[in-house]
Design a protein around this motif. Sequence first.
Motif, PDB file in Angstrom:
ATOM      1  N   LYS A   1       0.842  -1.209   0.000  1.00  0.00           N
ATOM      2  CA  LYS A   1       0.000   0.000   0.000  1.00  0.00           C
ATOM      3  C   LYS A   1       0.868   1.247   0.000  1.00  0.00           C
ATOM      4  CE  LYS A   1      -3.361   2.483   2.863  1.00  0.00           C
ATOM      5  NZ  LYS A   1      -4.098   2.487   4.154  1.00  0.00           N
ATOM      6  N   LEU A   2       1.942   1.242   0.803  1.00  0.00           N
ATOM      7  CA  LEU A   2       2.847   2.385   0.841  1.00  0.00           C
ATOM      8  C   LEU A   2       3.484   2.626  -0.517  1.00  0.00           C
ATOM      9  CD1 LEU A   2       4.514   4.569   2.316  1.00  0.00           C
ATOM     10  CD2 LEU A   2       6.187   2.783   2.845  1.00  0.00           C
ATOM     11  N   ALA A   3       3.933   1.545  -1.169  1.00  0.00           N
ATOM     12  CA  ALA A   3       4.576   1.677  -2.475  1.00  0.00           C
ATOM     13  C   ALA A   3       3.642   2.345  -3.480  1.00  0.00           C
ATOM     14  CB  ALA A   3       5.012   0.310  -2.986  1.00  0.00           C
ATOM     15  N   VAL A   4       2.367   1.964  -3.439  1.00  0.00           N
ATOM     16  CA  VAL A   4       1.381   2.563  -4.343  1.00  0.00           C
ATOM     17  C   VAL A   4       1.209   4.038  -4.020  1.00  0.00           C
ATOM     18  CG1 VAL A   4      -1.048   2.574  -5.025  1.00  0.00           C
ATOM     19  CG2 VAL A   4       0.171   0.405  -4.776  1.00  0.00           C
ATOM     20  N   GLU A   5       1.085   4.366  -2.728  1.00  0.00           N
ATOM     21  CA  GLU A   5       0.886   5.753  -2.323  1.00  0.00           C
ATOM     22  C   GLU A   5       2.076   6.624  -2.720  1.00  0.00           C
ATOM     23  OE1 GLU A   5      -0.019   6.015   1.787  1.00  0.00           O
ATOM     24  OE2 GLU A   5      -1.942   4.976   1.624  1.00  0.00           O
ATOM     25  N   LEU A   6       3.284   6.096  -2.532  1.00  0.00           N
ATOM     26  CA  LEU A   6       4.465   6.871  -2.891  1.00  0.00           C
ATOM     27  C   LEU A   6       4.575   7.044  -4.400  1.00  0.00           C
ATOM     28  CD1 LEU A   6       7.177   5.454  -0.440  1.00  0.00           C
ATOM     29  CD2 LEU A   6       5.783   7.514  -0.213  1.00  0.00           C
ATOM     30  N   HIS A   7       4.206   6.003  -5.142  1.00  0.00           N
ATOM     31  CA  HIS A   7       4.239   6.088  -6.600  1.00  0.00           C
ATOM     32  C   HIS A   7       3.256   7.139  -7.105  1.00  0.00           C
ATOM     33  CE1 HIS A   7       4.723   4.799 -10.748  1.00  0.00           C
ATOM     34  NE2 HIS A   7       3.400   4.764 -10.856  1.00  0.00           N
ATOM     35  N   ASP A   8       2.101   7.244  -6.435  1.00  0.00           N
ATOM     36  CA  ASP A   8       1.066   8.178  -6.876  1.00  0.00           C
ATOM     37  C   ASP A   8       1.272   9.591  -6.331  1.00  0.00           C
ATOM     38  OD1 ASP A   8      -0.165   6.148  -8.247  1.00  0.00           O
ATOM     39  OD2 ASP A   8      -1.612   5.686  -6.667  1.00  0.00           O
ATOM     40  N   SER A   9       2.247   9.766  -5.432  1.00  0.00           N
ATOM     41  CA  SER A   9       2.470  11.082  -4.834  1.00  0.00           C
ATOM     42  C   SER A   9       2.984  12.065  -5.881  1.00  0.00           C
ATOM     43  CB  SER A   9       3.481  10.984  -3.685  1.00  0.00           C
ATOM     44  OG  SER A   9       2.972  10.182  -2.647  1.00  0.00           O
ATOM     45  N   ASP A  10       2.532  13.289  -5.761  1.00  0.00           N
ATOM     46  CA  ASP A  10       2.912  14.337  -6.708  1.00  0.00           C
ATOM     47  C   ASP A  10       3.938  15.259  -6.068  1.00  0.00           C
ATOM     48  OD1 ASP A  10       3.051  16.084  -8.815  1.00  0.00           O
ATOM     49  OD2 ASP A  10       1.137  17.072  -8.406  1.00  0.00           O
ATOM     50  N   GLY A  11       5.205  14.956  -6.267  1.00  0.00           N
ATOM     51  CA  GLY A  11       6.265  15.808  -5.758  1.00  0.00           C
ATOM     52  C   GLY A  11       6.782  15.376  -4.401  1.00  0.00           C
ATOM     53  N   VAL A  12       7.859  16.049  -3.960  1.00  0.00           N
ATOM     54  CA  VAL A  12       8.534  15.698  -2.716  1.00  0.00           C
ATOM     55  C   VAL A  12       7.620  15.914  -1.516  1.00  0.00           C
ATOM     56  CG1 VAL A  12      10.460  16.266  -1.186  1.00  0.00           C
ATOM     57  CG2 VAL A  12      10.818  16.194  -3.658  1.00  0.00           C
ATOM     58  N   GLY A  13       6.864  17.013  -1.520  1.00  0.00           N
ATOM     59  CA  GLY A  13       5.995  17.321  -0.393  1.00  0.00           C
ATOM     60  C   GLY A  13       4.987  16.230  -0.110  1.00  0.00           C
ATOM     61  N   GLU A  14       4.291  15.787  -1.132  1.00  0.00           N
ATOM     62  CA  GLU A  14       3.308  14.721  -0.957  1.00  0.00           C
ATOM     63  C   GLU A  14       3.981  13.399  -0.588  1.00  0.00           C
ATOM     64  OE1 GLU A  14       0.428  14.094  -3.936  1.00  0.00           O
ATOM     65  OE2 GLU A  14      -0.316  16.156  -3.933  1.00  0.00           O
ATOM     66  N   THR A  15       5.178  13.175  -1.109  1.00  0.00           N
ATOM     67  CA  THR A  15       5.899  11.933  -0.825  1.00  0.00           C
ATOM     68  C   THR A  15       6.228  11.820   0.655  1.00  0.00           C
ATOM     69  OG1 THR A  15       6.861  11.823  -3.046  1.00  0.00           O
ATOM     70  CG2 THR A  15       7.992  10.611  -1.304  1.00  0.00           C
ATOM     71  N   VAL A  16       6.831  12.852   1.226  1.00  0.00           N
ATOM     72  CA  VAL A  16       7.225  12.779   2.632  1.00  0.00           C
ATOM     73  C   VAL A  16       6.011  12.819   3.553  1.00  0.00           C
ATOM     74  CG1 VAL A  16       9.544  13.680   2.260  1.00  0.00           C
ATOM     75  CG2 VAL A  16       7.665  15.270   2.684  1.00  0.00           C
ATOM     76  N   ASP A  17       4.952  13.491   3.140  1.00  0.00           N
ATOM     77  CA  ASP A  17       3.732  13.485   3.943  1.00  0.00           C
ATOM     78  C   ASP A  17       3.150  12.077   4.011  1.00  0.00           C
ATOM     79  OD1 ASP A  17       1.610  15.029   5.388  1.00  0.00           O
ATOM     80  OD2 ASP A  17       0.371  14.198   3.798  1.00  0.00           O
TER      81      ASP A  17
END
Length: 232
Positions: A19-35
């Motif tokens: 689930k984390l891998a999917v969320e990180l893949h779908d994140s838009d930019g560094v800000g969303e990734t670290v959040d």
Amino acid sequence: MNFRPGRAHSAASADLFAKLAVELHDSDGVGETVDAVAQFALQALNCSHAGVALVVRGRPEVPAATDPMVAEIYQWQMACGVGPLVEAMRGDATLLVRDTATERRWPEWAAKVLSLGVRSVLDVPLSTAAGTVGILGLYNVEPDAFSADDEAIAHILARHASVAVATARNEESMAQAVDARKLVGQAMGILMERHGLDGDRAFAILKRYSQDTNTKLRDVAQELIDTRRLPR
């Protein structure tokens, strides 16, 4: 969903990190990734608060925190230059504080964190081949809250986060480079049309103004586009 390796089936951990891998893949930019990483830590680990500090131009910044208290702890360490986050970032090493009430390595930091109600701290580096890119900070209001299992899972999460942050930063850099080329191209077009120049001459003028004014080429182009004038 709380995850404990010793109590939950191994499939639960696989599902959680999938689930984390999917969320990180779908994140838009560094800000969303670290959040996404900070929020995931609340689900996967025995922490009441979490945050991520990143190294930006050689200095730490706090792009993600699940509670304002985490950002306050980070900012205090950055201002004073002491604490486990600073040491973890310098030494690329995981640091565990079992109880801030008895911590002696950083007494001022410990007193500050204890005053905010935090007893346990676990700081894990986000590392790549190029070095430490940040720190995943985990906090609990109870003493001795982090087990060996928590630390092991935190390292797995940090590895996921390190790759995701590096990828997001690379994508952002590429996007910025594309935008810069577009701006320079537009500025060259203005000079070519206005002064009857060829492309090489127009670019040379932009480059000279960039050097003479100690201004980035992208910013020179942007000013020309906005004002139809080169910087003074």
